[in-house]
Design an enzyme around this catalytic site. Structure first.
Site, PDB file in Angstrom:
ATOM      1  N   ASN A   1      76.669  35.370  56.580  1.00  0.00           N
ATOM      2  CA  ASN A   1      75.387  35.840  55.638  1.00  0.00           C
ATOM      3  C   ASN A   1      75.174  34.628  54.660  1.00  0.00           C
ATOM      4  O   ASN A   1      75.073  35.063  53.497  1.00  0.00           O
ATOM      5  CB  ASN A   1      75.630  36.970  54.972  1.00  0.00           C
TER       6      ASN A   1
ATOM      7  N   LEU B   1      83.408  40.464  62.252  1.00  0.00           N
ATOM      8  CA  LEU B   1      83.898  40.293  61.013  1.00  0.00           C
ATOM      9  C   LEU B   1      83.291  39.502  59.716  1.00  0.00           C
ATOM     10  O   LEU B   1      82.813  38.221  60.122  1.00  0.00           O
ATOM     11  CB  LEU B   1      85.523  39.764  60.963  1.00  0.00           C
ATOM     12  N   LYS B   2      82.908  40.235  58.834  1.00  0.00           N
ATOM     13  CA  LYS B   2      82.285  39.474  57.682  1.00  0.00           C
ATOM     14  C   LYS B   2      83.263  38.250  57.129  1.00  0.00           C
ATOM     15  O   LYS B   2      84.497  38.832  56.791  1.00  0.00           O
ATOM     16  CB  LYS B   2      81.876  40.584  56.550  1.00  0.00           C
TER      17      LYS B   2
ATOM     18  N   LYS C   1      66.678  42.038  64.852  1.00  0.00           N
ATOM     19  CA  LYS C   1      66.477  43.263  64.023  1.00  0.00           C
ATOM     20  C   LYS C   1      65.070  43.545  63.777  1.00  0.00           C
ATOM     21  O   LYS C   1      64.467  42.582  63.235  1.00  0.00           O
ATOM     22  CB  LYS C   1      67.276  42.984  62.605  1.00  0.00           C
TER      23      LYS C   1
ATOM     24  N   ASP D   1      70.355  35.145  61.938  1.00  0.00           N
ATOM     25  CA  ASP D   1      69.950  36.485  61.801  1.00  0.00           C
ATOM     26  C   ASP D   1      68.864  36.275  60.861  1.00  0.00           C
ATOM     27  O   ASP D   1      67.707  36.182  61.028  1.00  0.00           O
ATOM     28  CB  ASP D   1      71.387  37.104  61.306  1.00  0.00           C
TER      29      ASP D   1
HETATM   30  O1  LIG Z   1      76.428  48.244  61.949  1.00  0.00           O
HETATM   31  C1  LIG Z   1      75.469  48.072  61.096  1.00  0.00           C
HETATM   32  O2  LIG Z   1      74.745  48.879  61.038  1.00  0.00           O
HETATM   33  C2  LIG Z   1      75.691  46.938  60.037  1.00  0.00           C
HETATM   34  C3  LIG Z   1      75.901  45.631  60.831  1.00  0.00           C
HETATM   35  C4  LIG Z   1      75.769  44.510  59.826  1.00  0.00           C
HETATM   36  O3  LIG Z   1      76.941  43.916  59.293  1.00  0.00           O
HETATM   37  N1  LIG Z   1      74.728  44.297  58.828  1.00  0.00           N
HETATM   38  C5  LIG Z   1      74.654  43.436  57.815  1.00  0.00           C
HETATM   39  C6  LIG Z   1      74.204  41.996  58.443  1.00  0.00           C
HETATM   40  O4  LIG Z   1      74.527  41.077  57.655  1.00  0.00           O
HETATM   41  O5  LIG Z   1      73.721  41.891  59.572  1.00  0.00           O
HETATM   42  C7  LIG Z   1      73.734  43.820  56.871  1.00  0.00           C
HETATM   43  C8  LIG Z   1      74.109  45.297  56.605  1.00  0.00           C
HETATM   44  C9  LIG Z   1      73.249  45.732  55.405  1.00  0.00           C
HETATM   45  C10 LIG Z   1      72.274  45.025  54.978  1.00  0.00           C
HETATM   46  C11 LIG Z   1      72.256  43.674  54.988  1.00  0.00           C
HETATM   47  C12 LIG Z   1      72.852  43.058  56.095  1.00  0.00           C
END
Ligand SMILES: O=C(O)CCC(=O)N[C@@H](C(=O)O)c1ccccc1
Length: 372
Positions: free
Chosen positions: A195, A166-167, A267, A243
């Site tokens: 984030n 969850l964000k 990633k 991250d």
């Molecule tokens: O399931 C997915 O592909 C998205 C996972 C997700 O939440 N990504 C976030 C992150 O902060 O990791 C994100 C998405 C798009 C751009 C930047 C960051």
């Protein structure tokens, strides 16, 4: 292999629902794909790659237009000059260009896939993947209300996702997390991703998350910070996960040695490519640090490649490799399907999926061809 041409296809794909994080709210997936043609001993071979850069520089300093520009003006010309290009040397050839890991990763992906096709090999086998499917976690954006958060997460649990992420951001953290735990109990994998929305001043507030038995808290502090995360890790029971800060194997080594992370979100785009991402996997395993595969709302091309990387033994926590339908009404490749809380690891040659020309045409907004 000798690179003959690179075409960058910019695409915009509508999302099934808006996706909100602490730094942006998206309703479309805007990215670009790399279509690279190579001369090989077996004739012409095409490899595909995907840049995970967003349309605006809000997750990191990269963004779509910059990736297209740096590829056209700097990265592709460097690779055109290489007589025998291999997946393992793309990073070395591009090392003098500072930064732009997502642009580099997208190009490297295309070289990897062409090499896999030349050698008739799946990406899973190339990497040494050990499993035929990987657990599938889902990332849940910031919702308008606590009730909506509970409803959306209930739906994903119903669907069978192996883990919920969850964000969170200041003002939308403790209450939604507490409500989700109250509604669904403690028996499912639950983690949060800030984030970089907090500072060390918020330590006492963030410590309140410790009562909810979370798997981890992801990147609560600055996107380039390591030291302060080490300080916060000493104050919290919830495992610290990085991250944005982990931009290379070197940064991963610093974070591990400083105690800033006991779990790493891997990633490939963020670190310059899959070859570097595997190095981080190997480094973390050597230090007993768990890794899981992050997501950047990739199309099926990126998701397929991510699933192959996530099949390595060090990926011990469910990643953000959800089904295509979590984000898209239709994917530009074969759908990545989540079933029983997992997704299959592609076994076909290359990344095991192909770009559907009709769908590429439908979602394409621009293309630029780059020749030597
Ligand atoms: O399931 C997915 O592909 C998205 C996972 C997700 O939440 N990504 C976030 C992150 O902060 O990791 C994100 C998405 C798009 C751009 C930047 C960051």
């Amino acid at each position: 292999m000798k690179l003959k041409s690179v075409t960058l296809h910019q695409v915009s794909i509508p999302l099934v629902t808006p996706f909100e994080t602490s730094f942006m709210r998206e309703t479309e997936k805007d990215c670009y794909l790399v279509e690279a043609v190579f001369d090989t001993p077996k004739g012409e071979i095409t490899g595909w790659g995907e840049s995970v850069a967003m349309i605006s520089p809000l997750y990191s300093s990269e963004y779509v237009a910059a990736g297209i520009d740096v590829t056209r003006r700097w990265l592709a010309p460097l690779l055109f000059d290489v007589e025998n290009l291999t997946a393992e040397t793309v990073g070395w050839h591009l090392r003098h260009v500072i930064g732009h890991p997502m642009a580099k990763s997208a190009l490297e992906m295309a070289v990897i896939e062409a090499q896999l096709k030349l050698n008739d090999q799946s990406f899973k086998d190339y990497l040494g993947g050990m499993v035929d499917s990987v657990p599938s976690g889902v990332s849940v954006g910031i919702q308008d209300s606590v009730e909506e958060t509970v409803k959306v997460i209930g739906g994903y649990l119903e669907e069978g996702y192996a883990r919920i992420k969850l964000k969170i951001k200041p003002g939308k953290d403790i209450a939604p997390v507490a409500a989700v735990r109250k509604a669904f109990g403690d028996d499912f994998g639950f983690q949060v991703d800030a984030n970089a929305a907090y500072t060390l001043v918020d330590a006492a507030h963030l410590r309140r998350l410790d009562e909810f038995g979370l798997l981890l808290i992801e990147q609560p502090l600055g996107e380039a910070d390591i030291r302060q995360h080490a300080e916060l890790a000493k104050l919290m029971d919830t495992p610290m996960c990085l991250d944005e800060s982990i931009v290379s194997a070197e940064a991963a080594a610093d974070a591990i040695m400083l105690g800033a992370t006991s779990v790493i979100n891997i990633k490939p785009g963020r670190v310059g490519g899959f070859i570097e991402a595997k190095k981080i996997h190997d480094l973390a395993a050597a230090h007993g640090v768990a890794v899981w595969h992050g997501g950047m709302v990739e199309t099926g091309l990126g998701r397929a490649a991510n699933a192959a990387l996530a099949s390595l033994p060090g990926f011990t926590l469910p990643g953000d490799i959800s089904g295509s339908n979590r984000f898209f009404h239709e994917d530009i490749t074969e759908e990545i399907v989540m079933y029983d809380g997992k997704v299959d690891v592609p076994t076909g040659v290359g990344f095991g999926v192909s770009i559907d020309p009709a769908k590429l045409e439908r979602f394409r907004t621009d293309s630029v061809e780059i020749l030597p």
